[in-house]
Write an enzyme that holds these catalytic residues in place. Sequence first.
Site, PDB file in Angstrom:
ATOM      1  N   GLU A 289       0.959  -1.301   0.213  1.00 15.13           N
ATOM      2  CA  GLU A 289       0.068   0.187   0.070  1.00 15.13           C
ATOM      3  C   GLU A 289       0.886   1.334   0.065  1.00 15.13           C
ATOM      4  OE1 GLU A 289      -2.815  -0.715   3.369  1.00 15.13           O
ATOM      5  OE2 GLU A 289      -4.034  -1.955   2.240  1.00 15.13           O
ATOM      6  N   ASP A 368      -8.314  -8.996   4.607  1.00 16.64           N
ATOM      7  CA  ASP A 368      -8.292  -7.826   5.483  1.00 16.64           C
ATOM      8  C   ASP A 368      -9.429  -7.867   6.237  1.00 16.64           C
ATOM      9  OD1 ASP A 368      -7.118  -5.797   6.384  1.00 16.64           O
ATOM     10  OD2 ASP A 368      -7.761  -4.339   4.820  1.00 16.64           O
ATOM     11  N   GLU A 396     -12.815  -2.483  11.916  1.00 17.25           N
ATOM     12  CA  GLU A 396     -12.789  -1.709  10.665  1.00 17.25           C
ATOM     13  C   GLU A 396     -13.947  -2.071   9.977  1.00 17.25           C
ATOM     14  OE1 GLU A 396      -9.117  -1.678   8.652  1.00 17.25           O
ATOM     15  OE2 GLU A 396      -9.980  -0.800   6.863  1.00 17.25           O
TER      16      GLU A 396
END
Length: 682
Positions: A289, A368, A396
């Site tokens: 990322e 993820d 998240e």
Amino acid sequence: QASYDCWLQYEKIRDHEYYNQYVAYSRGIAVVGDSPILKSALDELERGLFSMFGQKSTVYNEAAKEASIIAGTFESIPLEDYGLNKASLINMNEEGYLLKAVKDEEKIIVAAKSDKGVLYAVHHLLRLLQLRESLKQVNIVESPKNQLRMLNQWDNMDGSVERGYSGQSIFYENHKITTNLERIKDYARLLSSIGINAISINNVNVWKVETKLITNDFLPDVAKIADILRAYGIKTFLSINFASPIEIDGLQTADPLDPDVKTWWKNKVEEIYRYIPDFGGFVVKADSEHRPGPFSYDRNHADGANLLAEALEPFGGLVIWRCFVYNCLQDWRDRSTDRARAAYDHFKPLDGDFLDNVILQIKNGPMDFQVREPVSPLFGALEKTNQMMEFQVAQEYTGQQKDLCFLVPLWKEVLEFDTYAKGEGSKVKNIVNGSLFNDKFSGICAVSNIGNDENWTGNTLAQANLYGYGRLIWNPDLTSEEIAEEWIRSTFGQDPSVVEQIKQMLLDSWSIYENYTAPLGVGWMVNPHHHYGPNIDGYEYSVWGTYHFADRDGIGVDRTIETGTGYAGQYYSPNKEMYNNLETCPDELLLFFHHVPYTYKLKSGKTVIQHIYDTHFKGAEQVEELIEKWNGLRGKIDEIRFVNVSERFQLQLKNAKEWRDQVNTYFYRKSGIADENNRTIY
Ligand code: BDP
């Protein structure tokens, strides 16, 4: 205040019988020895006893006759005087302890190999009192089952928290380290009470000013934090920027094989240890990322990790190297790439190439932190490399601490998963505790869920995830029920109707959340960037590699060996065949592994499309039921915490309805197949 104290309420004992039985223990306490950790243990013991019994204890610093609770290491307490035999305790590990009633139950011995063990034992004793358990014949020998029990703060120095849902950072403000060290200390108390022994205090995405945390601009302040944490048995780690030599000192390169780069890191590490003699080491996100890494120099991740490991080795420091490495700039038209494969493809070939003080940090699933993912196939695949689990306590993708989602049952499923790496019984929990492959270093870490909100976690009920995380990784054999019950009773008291109600709510919450969000393991379908709320095609044509491939005929990602991405082939048999084969793939992961028509019949007997409709209607209804249950608790718990949770439930309901309507409508329109029960679909 009750919100702030979390599970360390130490509520006054009102049950007379219980009070009378144990009040004598609180009169005199001895903590033998002198160290910052023992001082923390004594402080906590005094605080807890005073609060529960309402009287101040007399404190002795030797095992005085008058003391009823006697705490210290095996070396400092005359064990034989109490009829205890040191030899029988030899199997305990360095952080283990003994809690035992002796001398006709007049005294309680709190003894351990190390000061840290004494601190944990004190917390255990206080927990027993908080849970109003009998101490009469207490005889407990405990050792944590995992070596590193860690939290990763994703805190930035501007005070923001990446994926933070409970205010700002407690560690930083205005690009500086906080001056509110009291709050750090209270965090340390909470963490030590659940056995956390390591923490990294800055975001894994290290850029801008955070790169300079390892310079003398900030090291004196980092050292202050490390001092506080150390007194609670917690080691401090820092996340670093792989390009530090360039960014801090203007070197031409950060190539891990370059001699100047090696020297730079050696000097840097020496400097850090001058400030923090027991510094834990580095956490590294590289080539992921947009973070720099060894790939820029045509080197591999073993080269990168070993560079840092060599520098840290003389000081006993560790490199925690993350396996969250994948191409986030994929071409969505190219189906030959699959993000799920990436961690295994990158790291399996390097097995055995890492130095002894490197630990690979592997996310629990291959993608993820979705609400449902298979276990990462890297667990079991690395036979010659230290490894640790990475969970996410921060929610998240599981409701962002607005929606209720108690994650302990999810983590337990992961830890109980049998990889078959060495035949049947090769469970993930035995890989991450280091026993299956005899790893030198191992453990579990997780992204923290706290911020500077009064109650630390936004939603008060999200405190249960932090508590549960610590307790579960201390002992993965605890059940979700046990952990939930401990948390509720320490947090909200003993009223059985409160305990039962909240327990049920917590235990149901993961499946409720799954019901109204992405179905059957396919994942995502969230709003890009912030990841809250539904957006079915939000990531569908994007570069991130996160797809559901829904069209008019079907849905799901073909990850089979024959016609798909081959991801299923990364598992050992018989998991490989189980996932690869449509007939044996479990329903809850069906769309992770297979692309099927909407009319495909699940093992439950329903078609995929009907399953989608049913779970989405049900999920939203279940949230209404949660709200009803919570409303039934009004007056039984304090108003501040009651309202805090009520408000979050209203947001959850709105979210659940939005998911329900968008998902159902989307798939109705795609498939053209009506709901068997004719409910309203727009
Ligand atoms: C993802 C988060 C992102 C993190 C990344 C990571 O969306 O903010 O930086 O993981 O783990 O879950 O590095």
